[in-house]
Scaffold this motif. Structure first.
Motif, PDB file in Angstrom:
ATOM      1  N   GLY A   1     -21.780  47.836  63.661  1.00 44.63           N
ATOM      2  CA  GLY A   1     -22.035  48.157  62.034  1.00 44.63           C
ATOM      3  C   GLY A   1     -20.691  48.089  61.206  1.00 44.63           C
TER       4      GLY A   1
ATOM      5  N   SER B   1     -24.556  52.372  54.597  1.00 49.14           N
ATOM      6  CA  SER B   1     -25.690  51.997  55.490  1.00 49.14           C
ATOM      7  C   SER B   1     -26.918  51.621  54.870  1.00 49.14           C
ATOM      8  CB  SER B   1     -26.055  53.216  56.287  1.00 49.14           C
ATOM      9  OG  SER B   1     -26.755  54.315  55.464  1.00 49.14           O
TER      10      SER B   1
ATOM     11  N   THR C   1     -31.290  50.523  55.386  1.00 50.77           N
ATOM     12  CA  THR C   1     -32.442  50.297  56.370  1.00 50.77           C
ATOM     13  C   THR C   1     -33.214  49.203  55.671  1.00 50.77           C
ATOM     14  OG1 THR C   1     -33.704  51.906  54.764  1.00 50.77           O
ATOM     15  CG2 THR C   1     -32.675  52.913  56.659  1.00 50.77           C
TER      16      THR C   1
END
Length: 313
Positions: free
Chosen positions: A6, A34, A36
């Motif tokens: 990441g 982050s 999704t």
């Protein structure tokens, strides 16, 4: 063999001229914490009988592409997300600092493409036909200040090399929680413990019959600006407003010493009558779940003002 990490992930965003078609250039490298965001295509189990106890092969269902992106609230890149959520701003100023005013209620919202990259695999996923369904964040006393953008996309195309070219780099200049303030009708509200802000476009997916299983677009419906404020109970001002059914103007803002600022103004806010509980010897808190509505004088529900050195978005 390289493994995906990441820490090496990248994200680039570019606004589209035609819905669902990634732009050939004009991408901006976006900071993010982050995501999704992704596409999935589930399988439909065969329902047919007469072939024994073992099922026949499943068939593919429609494609769903969506997800959240957690982003820092900063003085430059956050304006890109505001443009995606509210539409192009009205910009004033002949030289820096420039003032960008984003207005709620636009029927036409821009679509954009997002590419997420894992260079060590390599894997570069291009999500075309993206639109912002909602943008939300929380104000608090401490911690890292981030927002969550809920994205609805048309589909995903994966390649071994980037399709975003050389994205524009924006110098990050973050706001912090300690830069924040909340006012009611121009007067600071004391004893605020936390506040939540959520703007939703309430996108309606256009699910037409297509050979590729993708949606044909997403139309904005009735927008919503909602949230909550938690206060240490000290007077009856907010409760009285709730009981009387009156509206007030709430302003949530951040300002840096160098002059950059972000201000969210909800022009007509209505408060419910809260439950005021005495749960123990500690201070008593009350939470007001507020809703904003269109203000006749302003002609809209909300205005978001971003002041920075960016000439245009």
């Amino acid at each position: 063999m390289a493994r995906a990490q990441g820490a090496r992930a990248q994200m680039a965003l570019g606004f589209e001229t035609t819905y669902g078609t990634p732009p050939a250039s004009g991408f901006t490298r976006m900071p993010f914490a982050s995501t999704t965001l992704g596409a999935e295509q589930p399988l439909q189990t065969s329902e047919l009988l007469g072939y024994g106890r073992d099922p026949l092969a499943p068939i593919k269902d429609a494609v769903t592409a969506d997800g959240d992106v957690v982003i820092p609230i900063d003085a430059r890149a956050f304006g890109v997300w505001l443009k995606a959520a509210f539409g192009a701003p009205t910009t004033t100023g002949l030289e820096a600092p420039y003032t960008h005013a984003f207005h709620s209620g636009n029927w036409s919202l821009p679509s954009f493409s997002i590419e997420t990259g894992m260079p060590e695999v390599p894997r570069y996923a291009m999500y075309a036909g993206c639109m912002v369904d909602s943008l939300s964040w929380q104000m608090a006393r401490s911690g890292l200040l981030t927002a969550t953008a809920r994205i609805v996309a048309q589909g995903e195309e994966v390649a071994a090399s980037t399709q975003a070219g050389s994205p524009t780099e924006l110098t990050l200049q973050r706001f912090g929680h300690f830069n924040g303030s909340v006012t009611r009708d121009g007067t600071a509200i004391g004893n605020i413990v936390s506040a939540d802000i959520n703007y939703a476009n309430n996108l309606d997916r256009i699910e037409t019959i297509r050979a590729d299983g993708k949606i044909a677009g997403a139309d904005p419906s009735i927008a919503a600006l909602t949230g909550s404020v938690a206060v240490r109970f000290s007077d009856q001002t907010l409760v009285s407003q709730a009981i009387n059914g009156e509206a007030c103007e709430l302003e949530f803002s951040y300002a840096l010493a160098s002059g950059e600022s972000l201000t969210v103004t909800a022009h007509s806010v209505y408060l419910p009558v809260p439950r005021v509980e005495i749960s123990g010897p500690q201070g008593i808190q009350a939470t007001f779940d507020w809703q904003a509505a269109k203000n006749d004088t302003a002609g809209r529900m909300a205005t978001v003002t971003l002041v920075n050195d960016m000439e245009a978005y």
